[in-house]
Design a protein around this motif. Sequence first.
Motif, short mmCIF file in Angstrom:
data_model
loop_
_atom_site.label_atom_id
_atom_site.label_comp_id
_atom_site.label_asym_id
_atom_site.label_seq_id
_atom_site.Cartn_x
_atom_site.Cartn_y
_atom_site.Cartn_z
N ALA A 182 53.46 45.77 5.67
CA ALA A 182 54.35 46.91 5.85
C ALA A 182 54.47 47.31 7.31
O ALA A 182 55.55 47.69 7.78
CB ALA A 182 53.86 48.10 5.01
N LYS A 183 53.37 47.21 8.05
CA LYS A 183 53.41 47.54 9.48
C LYS A 183 54.33 46.58 10.23
O LYS A 183 55.02 46.99 11.18
CB LYS A 183 51.99 47.49 10.06
CG LYS A 183 51.89 47.70 11.56
CD LYS A 183 52.42 49.07 11.98
CE LYS A 183 51.48 50.20 11.58
NZ LYS A 183 51.92 51.48 12.17
N TYR A 184 54.35 45.31 9.84
CA TYR A 184 55.26 44.35 10.47
C TYR A 184 56.70 44.83 10.36
O TYR A 184 57.44 44.88 11.37
CB TYR A 184 55.11 42.98 9.82
CG TYR A 184 56.15 41.97 10.26
CD1 TYR A 184 55.96 41.22 11.40
CD2 TYR A 184 57.32 41.78 9.53
CE1 TYR A 184 56.91 40.29 11.82
CE2 TYR A 184 58.28 40.86 9.93
CZ TYR A 184 58.08 40.13 11.07
OH TYR A 184 59.03 39.22 11.48
N PHE A 185 57.12 45.17 9.15
CA PHE A 185 58.51 45.60 8.96
C PHE A 185 58.78 46.92 9.67
O PHE A 185 59.86 47.13 10.24
CB PHE A 185 58.83 45.68 7.47
CG PHE A 185 58.94 44.34 6.81
CD1 PHE A 185 60.03 43.53 7.01
CD2 PHE A 185 57.92 43.88 5.98
CE1 PHE A 185 60.13 42.28 6.42
CE2 PHE A 185 58.01 42.63 5.37
CZ PHE A 185 59.12 41.83 5.58
N GLU A 186 57.80 47.82 9.65
CA GLU A 186 57.97 49.11 10.33
C GLU A 186 58.17 48.91 11.83
O GLU A 186 59.09 49.49 12.44
CB GLU A 186 56.74 49.99 10.08
CG GLU A 186 56.76 51.32 10.85
CD GLU A 186 55.38 51.94 10.96
OE1 GLU A 186 55.13 52.62 11.97
OE2 GLU A 186 54.54 51.73 10.04
N LEU A 187 57.30 48.08 12.45
CA LEU A 187 57.42 47.84 13.88
C LEU A 187 58.74 47.14 14.22
O LEU A 187 59.40 47.48 15.22
CB LEU A 187 56.24 47.02 14.37
CG LEU A 187 54.94 47.77 14.67
CD1 LEU A 187 53.81 46.78 14.94
CD2 LEU A 187 55.12 48.69 15.87
N ALA A 188 59.12 46.17 13.43
CA ALA A 188 60.36 45.44 13.70
C ALA A 188 61.55 46.39 13.70
O ALA A 188 62.41 46.33 14.60
CB ALA A 188 60.55 44.33 12.68
N GLU A 189 61.62 47.28 12.72
CA GLU A 189 62.74 48.21 12.65
C GLU A 189 62.69 49.24 13.77
O GLU A 189 63.71 49.58 14.37
CB GLU A 189 62.75 48.90 11.28
CG GLU A 189 63.06 47.96 10.13
CD GLU A 189 63.26 48.69 8.82
OE1 GLU A 189 63.40 49.93 8.84
OE2 GLU A 189 63.27 48.01 7.77
N ARG A 190 61.50 49.74 14.08
CA ARG A 190 61.36 50.73 15.13
C ARG A 190 61.76 50.14 16.48
O ARG A 190 62.46 50.78 17.28
CB ARG A 190 59.93 51.25 15.18
CG ARG A 190 59.77 52.52 16.03
CD ARG A 190 58.34 52.81 16.42
NE ARG A 190 57.37 52.61 15.35
CZ ARG A 190 56.06 52.55 15.59
NH1 ARG A 190 55.60 52.67 16.84
NH2 ARG A 190 55.22 52.37 14.60
#
Length: 483
Positions: A278-286
Amino acid sequence: MHSPLSLTLAATTLAATMISGIPAASSSDTLRWGPCPKEAASPRLRCSTLEVPLDYRNPDGRKIEITISRMASEKPSRRRGVLLTNPGGPGAGGIGYPVILATFGLPQEVADSYDVIGFDPRGVGRSSPVTCDLTPEQLARGNFPPYARTAADVTRAAGNARAIAEQCATSPTAWMLPHVTTANTARDMDRIRAALGEPRLSYLGGSYGTYLGAVYATMFPGRGDRIVLDSSLGPRGYGVTAMRSFARGMQDRFPDFAAFVSARPEYGLGTTPEQVTAKYFELAERLEAAPVQGVDGTLFRGITFDRLYSDATMPLLAETWRALDTDRPLPPGPPLTAPENATASRYHVICGDSRWPRTVRRYQKNVAADRLRYPMLGGSTANVGPCAFWPDGRAEPPVRIGDRGPSNVLMVQNERDPGTPLADARELRRAFGKRATMVTADQGGHGVYPFGPNTCAKDAVTRFLTDGRRPARDLACAVEPGE
């Protein structure tokens, strides 16, 4: 195949300048060996240059120079021939690769059995290097197109891709454009074999080097001795299918990193694999919305993919994530962009080897499919690149890999390889049929021999290179203690 941001083996990357001071030889001469250029200098290594035809359809026409290196066997009584090597790419120079292999664990009995030969493929490094006059901004985008979420994103990416293709087609080295192909590099390899005075050559190639080796074994089946292909592309080489396969490789490999990070709460990136994902997707979007220290969402995905190539770079990747998450200084690491020649020569090979879809609509469909199937990277690797707009001047069709020829190929492959997924290696194995045996290792990362930890897989390669013995059938090596 090199990783999207930097060459897998950065130490083999050479400046895009022609070599001076190394004696040249024609294919009919005895090679004259001298010191290697400073970036590949080693007491064990000697270098030479060899003239080869630019266009093999016109062998008496314009010539180019190929730079080669030799790490001679120190036990002449045990020497059985030459072992030509290639570290991958396309775009990676290889004249320093024999010493890199020796430094990172090439068994002494293999080094004793062969003169280990390296070379810069045509268009690369010291071998008549090509250019596309790529700008720093173009190089900073890496090997992957931007992550596309909509059809409009693909249309926007097409403008940049078209510009790069036009630069390559109008550069000072555009005269080489139709001739920098895997098939011609395989022909160069056979010229190297002849110049060395060898009736046959053995071969060790990794990543894209597996396709080069497969093409050589197909074009010159009687001139190959023992052929080792480590971390294999599929039988169609580095085309649109291989580019899209990176997304599958990312999905295969990422759970290893998620397990590594979740077991180390000090990184602050999650205490379960699900949280790390989930952190991967969060960082990518941010980062897509607001880049941090010059890193946007596409570059973040590329950095992550790049540093999944080895377990050894997982701590660096975790530190990089933490720095981006908290806007702290990025940890020191390898360069995030490849040299201009490495990127330009890569485009020459992958665009010249095979036909890519020519319509933006096809890439829009591919993105829509892969973004759902492989959400971590699919929206990027299925997006449009310069090959969609490459000049249509191919001199010959791609080489078809098949089962005709001697049974002298050993494939070795990690099960969770991000750069060359197991599914593609299995496809190449099927294409080779009776010609090949494949050894798989229950480990992640890109590259098995001699860099990986799995002794079962590495010992199989060593036995084949030294004694000619392959496993009687395809072999699956289990995970070993300490891996």
